[in-house]
Design an enzyme around this catalytic site. Structure first.
Site, mmCIF file in Angstrom:
data_model
loop_
_atom_site.group_PDB
_atom_site.id
_atom_site.type_symbol
_atom_site.label_atom_id
_atom_site.label_comp_id
_atom_site.label_asym_id
_atom_site.label_seq_id
_atom_site.Cartn_x
_atom_site.Cartn_y
_atom_site.Cartn_z
ATOM 1 N N ARG A 63 41.056 47.102 47.828
ATOM 2 C CA ARG A 63 41.768 47.356 49.076
ATOM 3 C C ARG A 63 41.075 46.663 50.243
ATOM 4 O O ARG A 63 40.495 47.283 51.097
ATOM 5 C CB ARG A 63 41.786 48.854 49.311
ATOM 6 C CG ARG A 63 42.975 49.337 50.074
ATOM 7 C CD ARG A 63 42.941 50.814 50.212
ATOM 8 N NE ARG A 63 41.700 51.295 50.802
ATOM 9 C CZ ARG A 63 41.277 52.540 50.705
ATOM 10 N NH1 ARG A 63 41.948 53.420 50.032
ATOM 11 N NH2 ARG A 63 40.142 52.919 51.271
ATOM 12 N N LYS A 171 33.302 56.314 33.187
ATOM 13 C CA LYS A 171 33.077 57.726 33.412
ATOM 14 C C LYS A 171 33.018 57.996 34.916
ATOM 15 O O LYS A 171 32.759 57.051 35.657
ATOM 16 C CB LYS A 171 31.776 58.165 32.756
ATOM 17 C CG LYS A 171 30.542 57.433 33.308
ATOM 18 C CD LYS A 171 29.297 57.968 32.715
ATOM 19 C CE LYS A 171 28.616 58.919 33.636
ATOM 20 N NZ LYS A 171 28.055 58.341 34.850
ATOM 21 N N HIS A 201 27.900 53.409 28.937
ATOM 22 C CA HIS A 201 27.069 52.204 28.845
ATOM 23 C C HIS A 201 25.789 52.428 28.021
ATOM 24 O O HIS A 201 25.169 51.480 27.583
ATOM 25 C CB HIS A 201 26.782 51.612 30.233
ATOM 26 C CG HIS A 201 25.688 52.289 30.998
ATOM 27 N ND1 HIS A 201 25.865 53.436 31.692
ATOM 28 C CD2 HIS A 201 24.387 51.961 31.172
ATOM 29 C CE1 HIS A 201 24.744 53.796 32.271
ATOM 30 N NE2 HIS A 201 23.816 52.912 31.972
ATOM 31 N N LYS A 205 23.260 49.900 24.867
ATOM 32 C CA LYS A 205 21.827 49.571 24.910
ATOM 33 C C LYS A 205 21.323 49.289 23.503
ATOM 34 O O LYS A 205 21.628 50.021 22.561
ATOM 35 C CB LYS A 205 21.034 50.725 25.542
ATOM 36 C CG LYS A 205 21.316 50.885 27.035
ATOM 37 C CD LYS A 205 20.485 52.003 27.631
ATOM 38 C CE LYS A 205 20.968 52.362 29.033
ATOM 39 N NZ LYS A 205 20.356 51.599 30.110
ATOM 40 N N GLU A 239 14.735 59.668 35.675
ATOM 41 C CA GLU A 239 14.897 58.535 36.593
ATOM 42 C C GLU A 239 13.997 58.755 37.792
ATOM 43 O O GLU A 239 13.876 59.892 38.270
ATOM 44 C CB GLU A 239 16.349 58.449 37.066
ATOM 45 C CG GLU A 239 17.329 58.116 35.982
ATOM 46 C CD GLU A 239 18.725 57.951 36.566
ATOM 47 O OE1 GLU A 239 19.114 56.815 36.847
ATOM 48 O OE2 GLU A 239 19.399 58.974 36.756
ATOM 49 N N ASP A 258 27.272 64.216 35.311
ATOM 50 C CA ASP A 258 26.985 62.786 35.500
ATOM 51 C C ASP A 258 26.447 62.141 34.225
ATOM 52 O O ASP A 258 26.933 61.084 33.828
ATOM 53 C CB ASP A 258 25.973 62.623 36.650
ATOM 54 C CG ASP A 258 25.693 61.158 36.963
ATOM 55 O OD1 ASP A 258 26.612 60.328 36.826
ATOM 56 O OD2 ASP A 258 24.545 60.831 37.349
ATOM 57 N N HIS A 263 26.104 60.285 28.306
ATOM 58 C CA HIS A 263 24.988 59.546 27.706
ATOM 59 C C HIS A 263 24.145 60.413 26.763
ATOM 60 O O HIS A 263 23.831 60.034 25.644
ATOM 61 C CB HIS A 263 24.044 58.984 28.771
ATOM 62 C CG HIS A 263 24.732 58.196 29.843
ATOM 63 N ND1 HIS A 263 25.871 57.481 29.625
ATOM 64 C CD2 HIS A 263 24.425 57.996 31.149
ATOM 65 C CE1 HIS A 263 26.241 56.893 30.744
ATOM 66 N NE2 HIS A 263 25.379 57.189 31.689
ATOM 67 N N LYS A 361 16.651 63.389 38.253
ATOM 68 C CA LYS A 361 16.422 62.319 39.219
ATOM 69 C C LYS A 361 15.130 62.618 39.971
ATOM 70 O O LYS A 361 14.688 63.766 40.025
ATOM 71 C CB LYS A 361 17.587 62.257 40.217
ATOM 72 C CG LYS A 361 18.908 61.874 39.538
ATOM 73 C CD LYS A 361 19.626 60.793 40.294
ATOM 74 C CE LYS A 361 20.945 60.456 39.658
ATOM 75 N NZ LYS A 361 20.972 59.115 39.057
#
Ligand code: BG6
Length: 508
Positions: A63, A171, A201, A205, A239, A258, A263, A361
């Site tokens: 957009r 996702k 994803h 890996k 992470e 998430d 995963h 995180k």
């Protein structure tokens, strides 16, 4: 891994690079984060490796009131920044000459008519024979709108297009079981189910694919891969980063939706599954699905799970703000940035073996690993003082970084006493192979274009994963997360959860 079970392809054929038929890749949300960080660099790397077909074209839809030139410069920056292969201006120029931008919003019928006409035009001009993949790099709320547009214009129709039409859905695939089911139904109404590619994803890996090679290409591990020898399994995805600029998405989702739903449960399924009859995508999926169906959650959510949220702290020598101070996060948010949960797999192989899964995180460092913790030897004919430094044998699959596999076991300390201590045998991808692994998205985009669905979860897997997550979310509703400082390995309650049963998290 693709096609390994296809008897029609000879071993030699299977080693040849797979080049897709001439086609178009249509990216919805091309100016977004994912497209810039992952998709465009992946397309460049594929071009650089010579894996894209002649006439390949990227159509960027977003957009913005832009022209092809603006799109090209955004793509140039993105590719240059994210490319994993060396930069070659001539490769880029050739690729970029086939980029086109289609501006429009998702409720704009004219823009979609324009897109359909562009694809028609490319049929002859670029020889793409009607082949196109539509990549949804857009907020989930926009999925129905775009699907309806693709339906209305006939763009999703293989027969009408005269080639193949595929859709790639990022996702989060739904927000719970109910919304995932509705979305699955909608996607399957518009596209043929075999043409739907749900991206996770992590499955792209290299180390994740290696779980199957490690287990099923060797004779050493499978005999001990069960409750007789395994004490517990720990899966960690840590992470060091925070939520970046994704507050709007993240605060509504939280760590469980998430990454745990997708995963981490996929990793658990690969570790827990039985040997497939072949590497045919359907066979692998069938085995993963059985595991997902057999996952049990703790009877008591309060003691069998821990939710956490980071406070300000220090990560890798840098100051990190707390989650509540992140831009766009409400002051009173109770969203979790950390989850630990004790899962089980209710079947004969895994009866009684806890699968501890944790994600977070702003942890001290980035590491994803799967640790198989073996039972202690049933008898130790040593002086207890000599085996004080001996822990459980461990097989650790390091997904990232430092991809590899580590085997930890006891060994005699050199000297005149019989002291036994843990040592590590370390296989590192970087040292063992000269070939470099492609980035997950590079692999997966290529799989979409060649039509290989091996590494893509299907609707049933997604729904089973939500079956696990939904009761956790219900159990957590109205509760406050525990706190942990940025730079710590999660809340103390998470250590206590394992300590209560005489176990401890591995130092990842
Ligand atoms: C994404 C999550 O799916 O995976 C992010 O939405 C997370 O929150 C990312 O940061 C991690 O991916 P990787 O490949 O860096 O481990």
């Amino acid at each position: 891994m693709a096609d390994v079970g296809n008897p029609l392809r000879s071993a030699q054929d299977r080693r040849l690079p797979r080049i897709p038929e001439p086609c178009a890749l249509v990216i919805f949300g091309v100016t977004g984060d994912l497209s810039r960080k992952k998709l465009i660099p992946a397309v460049y790397d594929l071009a650089n490796r010579g894996l894209l077909p002649p006439g390949f074209v990227v159509l960027g839809f977003a957009r913005r009131d832009w022209g092809d030139g603006d799109f090209e410069s955004l793509a140039y920056e993105a590719a240059k920044k994210g490319a994993r292969t060396p930069w070659r201006e001539d490769v880029w120029q050739r690729l970029a000459s086939q980029f086109q931008f289609v501006p429009g919003s998702f409720d704009d019928d004219a823009a979609f008519d324009h897109l359909a006409a562009t694809l028609d035009d490319l049929r002859e001009r670029n020889g793409i024979a009607g082949n196109a993949a539509f990549y949804f790099s857009i907020p989930p709320a926009a999925f129905p709108l775009v699907l309806n547009q693709l339906n209305r214009t006939g763009m999703a129709d293989n027969a009408k297009s005269g080639g193949w039409r595929r859709v790639v859905v990022e996702k989060p695939f739904g927000n719970d079981l109910k919304t995932a089911k509705a979305l699955n139904q909608l996607v399957d109404e518009v596209f043929t189910p075999e043409d739907v590619f749900r991206i996770d994803h992590y499955l792209g890996k290299e180390t994740v694919q290696n779980i199957l090679a490690l287990r099923f290409a060797n004779s050493l591990f499978e005999p001990v891969w069960n409750s007789k020898y395994v004490d517990s399994v720990q899966i960690t995805m840590a992470e060091d980063v925070g939520i970046g600029t994704r507050a709007a998405f993240y605060d509504a989702a939280g760590a469980a939706r998430d990454v745990l739903q997708n995963h981490l449960l996929q990793l658990l399924a690969l570790v827990g599954m039985e040997e497939p009859t072949s590497f045919d995508p359907n066979e692998i999926r069938a085995e993963k699905l059985k595991v997902l169906k057999a996952i049990s959650i703790p009877d008591d959510i309060a003691t069998g799970t821990v939710r956490g949220q980071y406070l300000q702290g220090w990560v890798a020598g840098e100051r990190a703000v707390g989650y509540l101070e992140e831009k766009g996060v409400p002051d009173d948010s109770t969203t979790e940035t950390y989850v630990a949960v004790r899962l089980g797999i209710q079947n004969r192989r895994w009866a009684g073996v806890p699968f501890f899964v944790r994600v977070g995180k702003r942890m001290p460092r980035r590491v994803t690993e799967i640790a198989i913790m073996f039972k202690r030897a049933p008898h130790l004919p040593f002086d207890p003082a000599d085996v004080e430094m001996l822990g459980n044998n461990q097989l650790v699959i390091r997904v990232q970084p430092d991809e590899g596999v580590v085997l930890k076991f006891g060994s005699k300390v050199p000297g005149t006493t019989m002291e036994v201590r843990d040592i590590a045998m370390d296989f590192q991808y970087g040292e063992a192979f000269t070939e470099s692994s492609p980035e997950a998205y590079e692999r997966l985009v290529l799989d979409v274009l060649v039509g290989d669905r091996t590494l893509f979860p299907d609707a049933a897997e997604v729904e089973q994963s939500w079956r696990v997550i939904d009761p956790l979310e219900t159990g957590w509703a109205g509760t406050k997360p525990e706190r942990y400082r940025a730079g710590e390995w999660g809340p103390r309650a998470s250590d206590e959860m394992l300590a209560r049963e005489g176990r401890a998290w591995r130092r990842a």
